[in-house]
Design a protein around this motif. Structure first.
Motif, mmCIF file in Angstrom:
data_model
loop_
_atom_site.group_PDB
_atom_site.id
_atom_site.type_symbol
_atom_site.label_atom_id
_atom_site.label_comp_id
_atom_site.label_asym_id
_atom_site.label_seq_id
_atom_site.Cartn_x
_atom_site.Cartn_y
_atom_site.Cartn_z
ATOM 1 N N LYS A 71 -29.686 7.299 8.595
ATOM 2 C CA LYS A 71 -28.720 7.573 7.526
ATOM 3 C C LYS A 71 -28.571 6.427 6.534
ATOM 4 O O LYS A 71 -28.004 6.592 5.457
ATOM 5 C CB LYS A 71 -27.347 7.920 8.121
ATOM 6 N N ALA A 72 -29.088 5.251 6.906
ATOM 7 C CA ALA A 72 -29.046 4.122 5.965
ATOM 8 C C ALA A 72 -30.025 4.321 4.811
ATOM 9 O O ALA A 72 -29.970 3.611 3.807
ATOM 10 C CB ALA A 72 -29.343 2.820 6.689
ATOM 11 N N GLY A 73 -30.952 5.256 4.974
ATOM 12 C CA GLY A 73 -31.857 5.591 3.880
ATOM 13 C C GLY A 73 -32.906 4.517 3.630
ATOM 14 O O GLY A 73 -33.507 3.976 4.553
ATOM 15 N N THR A 74 -33.094 4.192 2.354
ATOM 16 C CA THR A 74 -34.105 3.224 1.937
ATOM 17 C C THR A 74 -33.461 2.113 1.122
ATOM 18 O O THR A 74 -32.654 2.387 0.230
ATOM 19 C CB THR A 74 -35.199 3.911 1.097
ATOM 20 N N ILE A 75 -33.820 0.872 1.407
ATOM 21 C CA ILE A 75 -33.303 -0.277 0.667
ATOM 22 C C ILE A 75 -34.496 -1.062 0.121
ATOM 23 O O ILE A 75 -35.460 -1.345 0.843
ATOM 24 C CB ILE A 75 -32.440 -1.182 1.561
ATOM 25 N N THR A 76 -34.434 -1.394 -1.163
ATOM 26 C CA THR A 76 -35.527 -2.116 -1.820
ATOM 27 C C THR A 76 -35.073 -3.522 -2.211
ATOM 28 O O THR A 76 -34.016 -3.698 -2.811
ATOM 29 C CB THR A 76 -36.007 -1.364 -3.078
ATOM 30 N N LYS A 77 -35.874 -4.510 -1.831
ATOM 31 C CA LYS A 77 -35.637 -5.899 -2.221
ATOM 32 C C LYS A 77 -36.810 -6.370 -3.086
ATOM 33 O O LYS A 77 -37.871 -5.738 -3.112
ATOM 34 C CB LYS A 77 -35.520 -6.797 -0.977
ATOM 35 N N THR A 78 -36.628 -7.472 -3.782
ATOM 36 C CA THR A 78 -37.699 -8.014 -4.625
ATOM 37 C C THR A 78 -37.876 -9.517 -4.398
ATOM 38 O O THR A 78 -36.939 -10.213 -3.995
ATOM 39 C CB THR A 78 -37.402 -7.788 -6.122
ATOM 40 N N PHE A 79 -39.109 -9.989 -4.627
ATOM 41 C CA PHE A 79 -39.365 -11.420 -4.634
ATOM 42 C C PHE A 79 -40.245 -11.748 -5.831
ATOM 43 O O PHE A 79 -40.867 -10.852 -6.436
ATOM 44 C CB PHE A 79 -40.009 -11.890 -3.319
ATOM 45 N N THR A 80 -40.310 -13.014 -6.199
ATOM 46 C CA THR A 80 -40.996 -13.422 -7.418
ATOM 47 C C THR A 80 -42.048 -14.482 -7.120
ATOM 48 O O THR A 80 -41.812 -15.404 -6.319
ATOM 49 C CB THR A 80 -39.980 -13.988 -8.438
ATOM 50 N N ILE A 81 -43.204 -14.348 -7.766
ATOM 51 C CA ILE A 81 -44.234 -15.391 -7.748
ATOM 52 C C ILE A 81 -44.226 -16.026 -9.140
ATOM 53 O O ILE A 81 -44.439 -15.346 -10.155
ATOM 54 C CB ILE A 81 -45.633 -14.819 -7.437
ATOM 55 N N LYS A 82 -43.964 -17.315 -9.192
ATOM 56 C CA LYS A 82 -43.891 -18.039 -10.467
ATOM 57 C C LYS A 82 -45.173 -18.832 -10.726
ATOM 58 O O LYS A 82 -45.859 -19.248 -9.794
ATOM 59 C CB LYS A 82 -42.685 -18.996 -10.455
ATOM 60 N N LYS A 83 -45.455 -19.020 -12.010
ATOM 61 C CA LYS A 83 -46.631 -19.793 -12.403
ATOM 62 C C LYS A 83 -46.483 -21.241 -11.971
ATOM 63 O O LYS A 83 -45.403 -21.789 -11.994
ATOM 64 C CB LYS A 83 -46.824 -19.717 -13.926
#
Length: 396
Positions: free
Chosen positions: A384-396
């Protein structure tokens, strides 16, 4: 005569509000994001604070009520009023509010008292006025809800609403007796067994939340809060994950002080419907929320009821059952290698969730500079918690 003139002016404003003078004046229908899956759909307003001498407030209640009448095809399950319904609990003020909202398209009226509703009269008098007002509205709506005191509970579509009310006519803060606190614990415990979100309604928020005491303009630690029993209420609610606490009182517009996670508590402070809002990035009158409950999530959809439009940039989306999804690292320096941060998931009780209850999908690539998604999909007892999306970043 003054009342008739006031109503005529308000009616003229209401008519103007719903005449389309081009795209900007078009209203939007009130309907859930997914009509086939929504379990509960209700409106939540704070602080109409209708006054017999501050006449500029009532028109916003009238136009907002028109929105809940003209732009609704199917009746909402409830209208929640989180206190300060009137300015001084005068009979004429209660009568005006009743006239303004009695025909909105809702099945139930779930009302809480605010300090303005109880503070300048004898407690039995204001209690009687509020009880009569609430029961009268619900009788007209065809609801079975009837109350005898200021704190009560009521279940709609299987979801419990618990309303707190002061046990005395205190001036600013609420006065919650030990008996009421014990009752709150019992009601939450009963609701928690069903693994549903439970909605606790009070006028004042907890202390040191939603920018307090600064948003109340006071150096006193408890200023603007529910008062001396704030810590007790917090402790009780925190025992039961998926408690959603809805308050008003602060007159803060949509912005950084609207929503706050407090342990297991999801706390939402409603802006004022009729009084000037401050401290937000969107401080217009006539604003509040339409709340949609689905399996595993609750969505607070911001709306300007005065204008009849959604304000989606201030929506609140609550994923239930999961307290936190954390990436082992959110920022990387580019080195030409694929980046795959580890995932840690904590349940609403603070314990780690076993990997057998979720799958992790990483966005393709993850070598070049940029932002990448990590999608966590829950299953089994956490489905029931469904789907959770997180993000991360790659920097130059």
């Amino acid at each position: 005569m003054k009342r008739i003139i006031s109503l005529l002016i308000s009616a003229a404003m209401l008519t103007a509000c719903f005449i389309p003078f081009g795209a900007a004046a078009q209203t939007q229908k009130i309907k859930p994001l997914d009509e086939t899956k929504v379990k509960l759909h209700f409106a939540a307003w704070g602080d109409p604070q209708v006054s017999n001498y501050l006449k500029e407030r009532e028109p916003y209640l009238i136009t907002s009520s028109a929105d809940l009448t003209n732009n609704v095809d199917k009746k909402l399950d409830a209208l929640v009023l989180a206190g300060d319904i009137t300015e001084n609990s005068l009979n004429e003020e209660w009568e005006w509010v009743y006239d303004d909202i009695k025909d909105v398209k809702v099945k139930n009226f779930i009302n809480a008292t605010g300090n303005h509703d109880i503070r300048i009269h004898e407690y039995p008098v204001v209690k009687g006025s509020f009880v009569y007002f609430t029961n009268r509205l619900n009788k007209r709506a065809g609801s079975k809800l009837r109350i005898k005191k200021l704190n009560y509970s009521y279940t709609v579509n299987g979801y419990k609403f618990i309303v707190l009310g002061s046990d005395s006519a205190s001036f600013e803060e609420a006065d919650l007796s030990k008996k009421q606190l014990k009752w709150l614990n019992k009601e939450l415990k009963s609701a928690y067994k069903k693994n549903h979100p439970t909605f606790v309604i009070a006028h004042q928020p907890l202390k040191n939340t939603h920018g307090l005491p600064e948003t109340w303009g006071s150096p006193i630690n408890s200023a603007g809060s529910i008062g001396n029993q704030s810590d007790d209420v917090k402790k009780i609610m925190n025992k039961y994950p998926n408690t959603i606490f809805i308050t008003g009182h602060l007159h803060s517009g949509f912005g950084k002080y609207t929503y706050q996670r407090i342990g297991n508590i999801y706390s939402v402070n409603l802006p004022s419907l009729g009084v000037d809002n401050e401290n937000g990035t969107y401080n217009e009158h006539g604003i509040g929320y339409l709340v949609e409950v689905y399996d595993g999530k609750v969505v607070f959809r911001a709306r300007n009821f005065d204008k009849g439009v959604y304000v989606p940039e201030y929506d609140i989306k609550i994923n239930l059952y999961i307290k936190k999804v954390k990436l082992s690292k959110k920022t990387y320096k580019y080195d030409g290698k694929v980046k795959t941060p580890k995932i840690t998931v904590k349940a609403s009780n603070g314990k780690n969730v076993s990997k057998k209850y979720y799958t992790v999908k990483y966005q393709k690539g993850r070598k070049k500079p940029g932002k990448y998604k990590v999608t966590v999909k829950f299953k089994g007892k956490y489905k029931k918690a469904g789907t959770i999306t997180k993000t991360f970043t790659i920097k130059k």
